[in-house]
Design an enzyme around this catalytic site. Structure first.
Site, PDB file in Angstrom:
ATOM      1  N   HIS A 131      -6.736 -16.092  12.917  1.00  0.00           N
ATOM      2  CA  HIS A 131      -5.647 -15.697  13.198  1.00  0.00           C
ATOM      3  C   HIS A 131      -4.366 -16.973  13.653  1.00  0.00           C
ATOM      4  CE1 HIS A 131      -5.905 -15.613  17.515  1.00  0.00           C
ATOM      5  NE2 HIS A 131      -7.349 -15.455  17.089  1.00  0.00           N
ATOM      6  N   CYS A 147     -12.936 -16.680  17.974  1.00  0.00           N
ATOM      7  CA  CYS A 147     -11.521 -16.661  16.900  1.00  0.00           C
ATOM      8  C   CYS A 147     -11.306 -18.213  16.646  1.00  0.00           C
ATOM      9  CB  CYS A 147     -10.446 -15.469  17.007  1.00  0.00           C
ATOM     10  SG  CYS A 147     -10.883 -14.596  16.762  1.00  0.00           S
TER      11      CYS A 147
END
Length: 172
Positions: A131, A147
């Site tokens: 992301h 992440c």
């Protein structure tokens, strides 16, 4: 979307992603040819698969879902849904503790049962994504909550290349 088969990885043709957590780099491959590389930021807690570890999981994954097509760069997401906000310095001041998930989300699903799929090691249930992140966040340094953070320009290019079903190999 076709789920990749472990015995056919890396693919002979077609795109796939390699994320080297030691080098903090992502490479885009087409078959056996590296197309380009960019810096990323993976888990500040290192690598690991356990639920709640804040670590980046290793092994073969694939992109299960691509979220955010058509939204402007800097779009803010919470719970994988756009909030209607676009990241700015003023917004950052208003929400100083927020873990910003921006621009696009490429949600990963593990392919290796017991390693990154199923039980308390399931990457998809851990909400592991590629992301976007604010421009003030450093790349090339492990700083995420597990992440893989990517600069907006690189993420937008990835979003066009790496459709759902694209294999992703995370290693250290």
């Amino acid at each position: 979307m076709r789920t990749p088969v472990l015995t056919a990885l890396p693919p002979e043709t077609g795109p796939w992603l390699e994320i080297d957590t030691a080098a903090q780099q992502l490479s885009v491959w087409r078959g056996r040819e590296r197309q380009w590389t960019c810096e990323v930021s993976t888990g500040a807690n290192g690598t690991g698969e356990a639920e709640g570890s804040g670590a980046t999981p290793l092994g073969w994954h694939y992109i299960r879902v691509a979220i955010g097509a058509g939204n402007p760069p800097g779009s803010v997401y919470r719970g994988r849904r756009p909030t209607g906000e676009v990241y700015s310095g003023a917004l950052a001041v208003e929400y100083p503790g927020r873990d910003w998930i921006l621009t696009r989300i490429l949600w990963l699903c593990g392919l290796e049962p017991g390693r990154n799929r199923g039980g308390n090691v399931d990457s998809q249930r851990r909400y592991i994504y590629l992301h976007g992140t604010p421009p003030s966040e450093p790349m090339g340094v492990a700083r995420s909550h597990g992440c893989v953070r990517v600069r907006d320009d690189d993420l937008l290019a990835l979003f066009d290349i790496a459709a759902p079903g694209t294999p992703v190999w995370l290693h250290d």
